[in-house]
Design a protein around this motif. Structure first.
Motif, PDB file in Angstrom:
ATOM      1  N   GLU A   1       0.803  -1.218   0.000  1.00  0.00           N
ATOM      2  CA  GLU A   1       0.000   0.000   0.000  1.00  0.00           C
ATOM      3  C   GLU A   1       0.841   1.276   0.000  1.00  0.00           C
ATOM      4  O   GLU A   1       0.300   2.372  -0.141  1.00  0.00           O
ATOM      5  N   GLN A   2       2.152   1.136   0.129  1.00  0.00           N
ATOM      6  CA  GLN A   2       3.032   2.308   0.110  1.00  0.00           C
ATOM      7  C   GLN A   2       4.174   2.143  -0.897  1.00  0.00           C
ATOM      8  O   GLN A   2       5.241   2.716  -0.739  1.00  0.00           O
ATOM      9  N   GLN A   3       3.917   1.390  -1.948  1.00  0.00           N
ATOM     10  CA  GLN A   3       4.938   1.188  -2.968  1.00  0.00           C
ATOM     11  C   GLN A   3       5.336   2.511  -3.641  1.00  0.00           C
ATOM     12  O   GLN A   3       6.514   2.760  -3.909  1.00  0.00           O
ATOM     13  N   GLY A   4       4.352   3.352  -3.933  1.00  0.00           N
ATOM     14  CA  GLY A   4       4.660   4.622  -4.578  1.00  0.00           C
ATOM     15  C   GLY A   4       5.565   5.487  -3.728  1.00  0.00           C
ATOM     16  O   GLY A   4       6.566   6.039  -4.209  1.00  0.00           O
ATOM     17  N   ALA A   5       5.241   5.599  -2.442  1.00  0.00           N
ATOM     18  CA  ALA A   5       6.052   6.422  -1.545  1.00  0.00           C
ATOM     19  C   ALA A   5       7.444   5.837  -1.367  1.00  0.00           C
ATOM     20  O   ALA A   5       8.440   6.573  -1.316  1.00  0.00           O
ATOM     21  N   GLY A   6       7.547   4.514  -1.261  1.00  0.00           N
ATOM     22  CA  GLY A   6       8.850   3.887  -1.099  1.00  0.00           C
ATOM     23  C   GLY A   6       9.748   4.121  -2.305  1.00  0.00           C
ATOM     24  O   GLY A   6      10.930   4.477  -2.167  1.00  0.00           O
ATOM     25  N   GLN A   7       9.186   3.925  -3.508  1.00  0.00           N
ATOM     26  CA  GLN A   7       9.971   4.177  -4.720  1.00  0.00           C
ATOM     27  C   GLN A   7      10.379   5.647  -4.789  1.00  0.00           C
ATOM     28  O   GLN A   7      11.491   5.979  -5.222  1.00  0.00           O
ATOM     29  N   ALA A   8       9.480   6.526  -4.368  1.00  0.00           N
ATOM     30  CA  ALA A   8       9.768   7.959  -4.435  1.00  0.00           C
ATOM     31  C   ALA A   8      10.881   8.354  -3.474  1.00  0.00           C
ATOM     32  O   ALA A   8      11.719   9.200  -3.791  1.00  0.00           O
ATOM     33  N   LEU A   9      10.889   7.771  -2.279  1.00  0.00           N
ATOM     34  CA  LEU A   9      11.925   8.121  -1.307  1.00  0.00           C
ATOM     35  C   LEU A   9      13.321   7.815  -1.842  1.00  0.00           C
ATOM     36  O   LEU A   9      14.224   8.654  -1.803  1.00  0.00           O
ATOM     37  N   VAL A  10      13.503   6.610  -2.347  1.00  0.00           N
ATOM     38  CA  VAL A  10      14.813   6.226  -2.870  1.00  0.00           C
ATOM     39  C   VAL A  10      15.155   7.047  -4.110  1.00  0.00           C
ATOM     40  O   VAL A  10      16.267   7.565  -4.261  1.00  0.00           O
ATOM     41  N   GLY A  11      14.174   7.187  -5.013  1.00  0.00           N
ATOM     42  CA  GLY A  11      14.422   7.953  -6.231  1.00  0.00           C
ATOM     43  C   GLY A  11      14.707   9.413  -5.960  1.00  0.00           C
ATOM     44  O   GLY A  11      15.543  10.034  -6.629  1.00  0.00           O
ATOM     45  N   THR A  12      14.021   9.990  -4.969  1.00  0.00           N
ATOM     46  CA  THR A  12      14.255  11.391  -4.624  1.00  0.00           C
ATOM     47  C   THR A  12      15.667  11.598  -4.100  1.00  0.00           C
ATOM     48  O   THR A  12      16.376  12.526  -4.500  1.00  0.00           O
ATOM     49  N   GLY A  13      16.087  10.725  -3.193  1.00  0.00           N
ATOM     50  CA  GLY A  13      17.440  10.840  -2.668  1.00  0.00           C
ATOM     51  C   GLY A  13      18.490  10.735  -3.756  1.00  0.00           C
ATOM     52  O   GLY A  13      19.442  11.529  -3.818  1.00  0.00           O
ATOM     53  N   GLN A  14      18.329   9.768  -4.646  1.00  0.00           N
ATOM     54  CA  GLN A  14      19.294   9.580  -5.729  1.00  0.00           C
ATOM     55  C   GLN A  14      19.302  10.770  -6.683  1.00  0.00           C
ATOM     56  O   GLN A  14      20.366  11.250  -7.102  1.00  0.00           O
ATOM     57  N   ALA A  15      18.121  11.278  -7.042  1.00  0.00           N
ATOM     58  CA  ALA A  15      18.038  12.388  -7.991  1.00  0.00           C
ATOM     59  C   ALA A  15      18.625  13.669  -7.415  1.00  0.00           C
ATOM     60  O   ALA A  15      19.329  14.416  -8.108  1.00  0.00           O
TER      61      ALA A  15
END
Length: 446
Positions: A384-398
């Motif tokens: 139920e939090q796949q979007g937020a999890g992907q965003a957290l890692v992607g945000t940090g990397q970007a």
């Protein structure tokens, strides 16, 4: 014979339980993944047309310094990160959120391509790129969440590999199309050729939005129940099935940030940030190769083809390998390959052979890290939090890569390109060692 039939029936039932499979086929790639792959393919044709000519356009045609280009490249990589977490959070709020948020993101990027025809200064070009990257930031996490939800956990490495292979096909075709457009307009004014590239890119981007609207399902259910949760039994014939339990409360933005309390996700995010701080952007790497080989301007868009061709070839095999040996292991190995690419640029090797080797290593790096990181992230957060999890890692990397673009552009301007790359290579070696300690098997594996 009976045992063979029983095994076949069991296999068919398991296949039927996975979206996108048919009886008799084992672990087929879900249809949702293929549809999203088609959208990404077309969209990447559009994006890579612009990316292939943008470095030369701003440096040669507009006369910007490497520092000015570093600012633009940082915007290109970093601004989307500021909205990626918001996009992932909005997509997780239930209903058709994933497709809707992704569609808004794709639409914003499609609108921005023609605007590049009208802007010729750093602030205005930066503004258009910021809007374009906002669109990318909105769509990336929902798209990866849909891939994760549609695929059984043990096959996510392969699913992301297939998606990234289709995406990279677009990255392969985009520079080719840009090259063709520049060749057609070769006898006209230089800026007219770039304008033609931006116009065609906008038309292709609209096609990608249409594919999303028409072929990607509005709601993606998890492919398998989370470990430890038993699926509800079907009601006996003639008896009404009990009503489904009401959905839990929608996750808040605070809940999304709180995901970092999970040790596995926190370690993965920190490793991605450290490595992103020392990853030179593709555009700077291609500019270095163009200077080393003294390539004419109309051949510059062909350099990304080497990276894309290798990425396309290796994305699925390395995705399968990640499912077997561990996604974190392959992610770290990919950065070791990137060190080899930087070392080759700095070595005494010159000529076409050196350029081919650099592009080979560069493409292998992406095949071993891009989809693999998303698959590793999916294993650390609830459905139920796949979007937020992907965003957290992607945000940090970007954000880390945004910082690297600014620093590398400044170092190039002050010290020269080779000194800047040498310093980055040493820093990458140090951060790779730190990331190896962070991602040791003591954390939850992905």
């Amino acid at each position: 014979m009976y045992l063979a039939d029983a095994r076949s029936t069991k296999s068919d039932r398991a296949a039927a339980a996975t979206p996108g499979t048919r009886p008799g086929r084992r672990a087929a790639v879900p249809g949702t993944v293929l549809a999203l792959g088609a959208v990404s393919l077309v969209t990447d044709v559009s994006s890579e047309m612009v990316s292939a000519v943008l470095p030369l356009y701003v440096v040669a045609a507009l006369g910007l310094s490497p520092l000015g280009f570093g600012l633009l490249d940082g915007i290109n990589n970093g601004v989307g990160a500021l909205v990626r977490l918001l996009g992932g959070h909005l997509a997780d709020r239930g209903g058709r959120g994933h497709k809707l948020v992704a569609g808004i993101g794709y639409g914003l990027s499609a609108l921005c391509k023609p605007l590049l025809l009208l802007v010729h200064t750093v602030p205005l070009i930066g503004g258009v790129l910021a809007i374009d990257r906002t669109g990318k930031g909105l769509r990336t996490a929902p798209r990866d969440a849909m891939i994760s939800l549609a695929t059984a956990p043990e096959h996510r490495g392969r699913a992301f590999g297939v998606h990234r292979a289709m995406d990279t096909t677009g990255a392969l075709l985009g520079p080719l199309l840009a090259f063709a457009v520049l060749r057609i307009t070769d006898d006209r004014a230089e800026r007219a050729g770039y304008g033609a590239v931006f116009t065609v890119s906008g038309c292709v981007a609209v096609l990608g939005v249409l594919l999303l609207v028409l072929f990607v399902p509005g709601r993606v259910a998890p492919a398998a129940a989370p470990p430890g949760r038993v699926a509800p039994a079907a009601a006996p014939p003639g008896r009404v099935a009990p009503a489904a339990a009401p959905p839990g409360p929608r996750p808040t933005l605070r809940d999304a940030i709180a995901l970092l309390r999970r040790p596995a996700l926190r370690r993965l995010t920190l490793a991605a940030v450290l490595l992103g701080l020392t990853t030179v952007s593709d555009s700077f790497l291609y500019l270095l190769l163009q200077r080393e080989l003294a390539l004419p301007a109309h051949l510059f868009p062909l350099l990304p083809l080497g990276t894309a061709a290798v990425f396309l070839t290796l994305a699925v095999p390395l995705g399968l390998l990640a499912d077997r040996i561990g996604r974190r292991t392959l992610f770290l190995a990919g950065h070791a390959v990137l060190l080899g690419a930087y070392g080759t640029v700095l070595s005494p090797l010159h000529g076409a052979g050196a350029a081919v080797l650099v592009l080979l290593l560069h493409g292998t790096f992406y095949a071993a890290t891009d989809g693999v990181l998303a698959a590793a992230t999916a294993a650390t957060v609830p459905d139920e939090q796949q979007g937020a999890g992907q965003a957290l890692v992607g945000t940090g990397q970007a954000l880390a890569r945004f910082t690297c673009s600014l620093a590398f552009g400044a170092a190039w301007t002050l010290c020269g390109p080779r000194t800047a790359l040498a310093a980055t290579t040493v820093a990458l070696a140090v951060t790779a060692l730190a990331a190896t300690r962070l991602l040791r098997p003591t954390a939850t594996t992905g």
